[in-house]
Write an enzyme that holds these catalytic residues in place. Structure first.
Site, PDB file in Angstrom:
ATOM      1  N   HIS A  37       0.735  -1.241   0.159  1.00  0.00           N
ATOM      2  CA  HIS A  37      -0.100  -0.040  -0.041  1.00  0.00           C
ATOM      3  C   HIS A  37       0.965   1.345  -0.105  1.00  0.00           C
ATOM      4  O   HIS A  37       2.207   1.380  -0.167  1.00  0.00           O
ATOM      5  CB  HIS A  37      -0.855  -0.079   1.134  1.00  0.00           C
ATOM      6  N   GLU A  59      -1.512   0.754   8.063  1.00  0.00           N
ATOM      7  CA  GLU A  59      -0.769  -0.342   7.445  1.00  0.00           C
ATOM      8  C   GLU A  59       0.464   0.129   6.569  1.00  0.00           C
ATOM      9  O   GLU A  59       1.579  -0.259   6.558  1.00  0.00           O
ATOM     10  CB  GLU A  59      -1.483  -1.375   6.797  1.00  0.00           C
ATOM     11  N   HIS A 107       2.800  -6.735   4.546  1.00  0.00           N
ATOM     12  CA  HIS A 107       1.418  -6.339   4.724  1.00  0.00           C
ATOM     13  C   HIS A 107       1.318  -6.845   6.366  1.00  0.00           C
ATOM     14  O   HIS A 107       2.002  -7.212   7.144  1.00  0.00           O
ATOM     15  CB  HIS A 107       0.610  -7.184   3.955  1.00  0.00           C
ATOM     16  N   GLU A 112       1.785 -11.400   6.011  1.00  0.00           N
ATOM     17  CA  GLU A 112       0.821 -10.744   6.811  1.00  0.00           C
ATOM     18  C   GLU A 112       1.515 -10.826   8.261  1.00  0.00           C
ATOM     19  O   GLU A 112       1.223 -11.863   8.696  1.00  0.00           O
ATOM     20  CB  GLU A 112      -0.469 -11.056   6.683  1.00  0.00           C
TER      21      GLU A 112
END
Length: 337
Positions: A127, A164, A219, A301
């Protein structure tokens, strides 16, 4: 008796010998003056030797060689304004070593050292914090081989608002430092140096064009509270459009397993309790960053930002350093370091 032809007697007090002819007396005078000349010259030289020792000039007592060295043949032959070597030999005051040192080529940079020397790793910070202000741009649909998806998403946040995207960029930079210390060349897909993105298609392309030996996309998850732990996402075997993962499925799994084991050991975090059956490994075919990759690639993650206990870890700089080190150790193990 006086001879009438003889000269008259001298005047009183004269020192001239009356018995000598006049020309004899003249010769005597000349000889006397000649005798005085060397003495006078010597006296003048002595006077000059001791004169001029004041502040207006150098002392005459200083040896000539000390203040006015004899020019070398090359210096004598040189033209006004010329440098040694232009019609003259080089001055002997310049040593060969001095002249050689100014022309020696700069040494080549030392090659990278470490177990990952010669390896390239692409790190993809998931992101971009700017995506929140550019939702129209990131909502554009892109082809991921098995379908179409948004160019990118905003990512999630903790309940307190920690993004995030900020987490992933911090861990990615720490990961880069750890990998470079092992000798790897590290490429980041972005460093929040652009207003939004890049799109997932571009993220995959960066890894492909770099011919990366390994690619990791960092992530953090955003599911409901009570779901805790990390998991590593592996590419499924897909073929369609620009997607063909057949060659990377095997090495990507090995990369993912190495990262999962080292991440758990270094951070103390457990594999996710809500998917993966406790293995910390999940296979997906709907992520463009994996489908479009031609190099071994995984997503990790690192935890659930919506769970208070996981969030406390994710927001800790000390824990993020451990997370980066755990990922790095997994990459080193995969690349044979």
């Amino acid at each position: 008796m006086r001879n009438d032809n003889s000269p008259p007697p001298p005047e009183s007090g004269s020192s001239i010998d009356p018995d000598r002819p006049w020309f004899t007396r003249r010769a005597t005078l000349v000889v006397g003056v000649a005798a005085l000349a060397p003495a006078a010259l010597a006296g003048w030289v002595l006077t000059q030797a001791f004169a001029g020792t004041g502040s207006d000039g150098p002392s005459r007592s200083t040896p000539l060689s000390a203040s006015h060295s004899t020019p070398s043949p090359g210096q004598r032959d040189a033209k006004p304004g010329s440098t040694p070597g232009e019609g003259a030999s080089a001055s002997t005051s310049t040593s060969p070593s001095a002249s050689q040192s100014t022309t020696a080529a700069a040494p080549a940079p030392a090659p990278a050292k470490g177990p990952l020397a010669g390896k390239t790793v692409v790190v993809d910070p998931g992101h971009n914090a700017g995506n929140f202000a550019h939702t129209d741009e990131i909502d554009q649909q892109v082809d991921i081989g098995t379908g179409r998806k948004e160019c990118d998403t905003t990512g999630t946040t903790t309940n307190a608002g920690y993004k995030e995207a900020d987490f992933t960029l911090d861990v990615s930079r720490r990961l880069r430092t750890a990998l470079e210390a092992q000798g790897a060349k590290v490429v980041l897909t972005h460093q929040a140096d652009r207003p939004w993105g890049p799109c997932i298609t571009e993220r995959a392309r960066i890894g492909n064009e770099a011919k990366a030996d390994a690619v990791v996309s960092v992530h953090a998850d955003g599911v409901s509270a009570g779901n805790r732990g990390f998991h590593v996402i592996l590419p499924a075997k897909v073929k369609g459009g620009a997607a063909d993962t057949a060659k990377i499925v095997g090495p990507s799994r090995e990369l993912g397993e190495r990262i999962a084991g080292n991440f758990a050991r270094t951070t103390g975090s457990a594999p996710a309790n809500y998917l993966g059956s406790g293995t910390g490994l999940v296979v997906r075919d709907d992520l463009g960053g994996l489908n479009l990759s031609t190099q071994p690639k995984v997503f990790i993650e690192c935890g659930n930002m919506r769970d208070a206990k996981d969030a406390a870890q994710l927001t800790s700089p000390e824990w993020r350093q451990k997370a980066a080190q755990g990922i790095a150790d997994g990459i080193v193990g995969f690349l044979g370091g």
